[in-house]
Scaffold this motif. Structure first.
Motif: not given
Length: 404
Positions: A41-44, A68-69, A73-76
């Motif tokens: 995930e991009r948060r990493l 956890k967003t 964003e989760k759907g996309l």
């Protein structure tokens, strides 16, 4: 043999215990080459990369945040993940010959990735580890509808579900009731292609607490030393039917002969916490999620495991929470819908009792029944059932027998 495993779990290695990591280690230990394709995930803050970790290859695919967003964003992220996986596989594994394509639900959105791998490797066997039955599970608890605007979403996902079954050479379900459900509602699926391949773990050394250790753990969490403790551990979300759990705890809040412990988090945790603060129940303790080691120790110091599922389910869920209870030799109470076979299997094999998850009085009577039972004998029966049915050897053998 080369196995590629597609998962939406964020696996950065396979050393830690888990239903997927244990299975991947089993394939590795049997001499097979294993590649795991997993979201990063991009948060990493990392790019897509292929690494060798713990003796297996891990292709971490950069995606949007999937957990956890926010909803958008989760759907996309779920929409894009299929193309992101395919692009990463083409770039990093384009010349690799695959013998077994292994993948699990949720989600069903990796169908295009499986199709791509099958086209490139026509000799490969595709094996679906069916962990949930979507979208019907979402319909059951009111998160989706078969009619109206939401009906378009249901029809879209139902079409994807059927296509996923169609491209799977074999479908491994979590229980006999799951097998029956898939075949009943998908008559185009050949019965010989659907089987039980349950959640499973490596056999671990059983840790038996001394009375002093048990008392010390209970004192740490301010739990009674001299009463049986019933523990519910895990997700506190809509599928678990938390309103009914709260009703059961409310009805038993002042018992003098046992204690109830709830440990976990999820979308319904705030609701549970508000009830707890308002009622201040004498015989109930509530904790948010603990570190795994602390949680395992806490469960070890308890006496009975609790399982809850929403009564509205028409699909036969088989909760992953069951196995840790069995491995720790804890008898269970399964408060579920009547379609779920967790409780009936437990009763048939002497390690637990079932009650419907819409009847508070039935739950209370089941607690009474278990208090009178020999919990040690029941716990041992559950452990033996785990050894005979739910070790990683069983799932591994069920899969590879089709490749011989």
């Amino acid at each position: 043999m080369h196995i590629i495993f597609l998962t939406m779990s964020n696996l950065i290695g396979v050393a830690e215990p888990g239903i997927y990591t244990d299975l991947m280690r089993k394939f590795r230990n049997e001499g097979h080459q294993v590649t795991v394709v997993s979201p990063c995930e991009r948060r990493l803050g990392e790019h897509t990369s292929l690494k060798k970790v713990d003796g297996v290859k891990i292709l971490g695919v950069r995606t949007l945040n999937l957990q956890k967003t926010n909803v958008i964003e989760k759907g996309l992220g779920q929409i894009l993940v299929e193309s992101q996986f395919k692009k990463a596989i083409k770039r990093h594994l384009g010349d690799v010959k695959v013998d077994l394509i292994l993948y699990s639900t949720p989600p069903i959105t990796l169908m295009g990735v499986v199709k791509y791998l099958k086209k490139k490797n026509p000799q490969a066997m595709s094996y679906l580890l069916l962990k949930d039955i979507f979208p019907q599970n979402a319909v059951d608890i009111g998160m989706m509808s078969k009619t109206g605007v939401k009906g378009f979403l249901y029809k879209h996902f139902r079409k994807q579900e059927k296509q996923l079954y169609q491209i799977s050479d074999y479908i491994g379900c979590m229980s006999p009731a799951n097998v029956q459900y898939v075949l009943k509602h998908n008559p185009e699926v050949a019965p010989e292609c659907v089987e039980v391949a349950p959640n499973s773990y490596e056999i671990q050394e059983t840790i038996v607490l001394t009375e002093e250790q048990r008392n010390s753990i209970r004192q740490k969490y301010n739990l009674p030393i001299d009463l049986p403790v019933f523990v519910y551990g895990g997700n506190l979300g809509k599928p678990q039917g938390i309103p009914f759990l709260m009703q059961c705890l409310d009805a038993n809040a002042d018992r003098q002969d046992c204690h109830f412990l709830v440990v976990g988090n999820g979308t319904e945790y705030g609701r549970m916490e508000a009830w707890f603060k308002e009622k201040k129940p004498q015989s109930v303790s509530l904790f948010s999620r603990l570190p795994k080691e602390d949680y395992d120790q806490l469960v070890r110091a308890c006496d009975v495991g609790l399982i809850f599922l929403d009564y509205r389910f028409t699909i036969p869920n088989y909760p992953s929470r069951l196995l840790p209870y069995l491995m720790e030799k804890k008898p269970i109470i399964a408060a579920t819908d009547p379609n779920c076979d967790t409780g009936s299997i437990a009763e048939a094999n002497g390690y637990g009792f079932w009650c419907p998850s819409n009847d508070v009085m039935a739950f209370t009577k089941t607690v009474d029944k278990l208090l009178e039972a020999d919990k040690e004998v029941m716990g041992e029966a559950g452990y033996q059932f785990y050894l005979n049915n739910y070790t990683v050897e069983h799932t591994y053998s069920q899969i590879v027998k089709h490749l011989k």
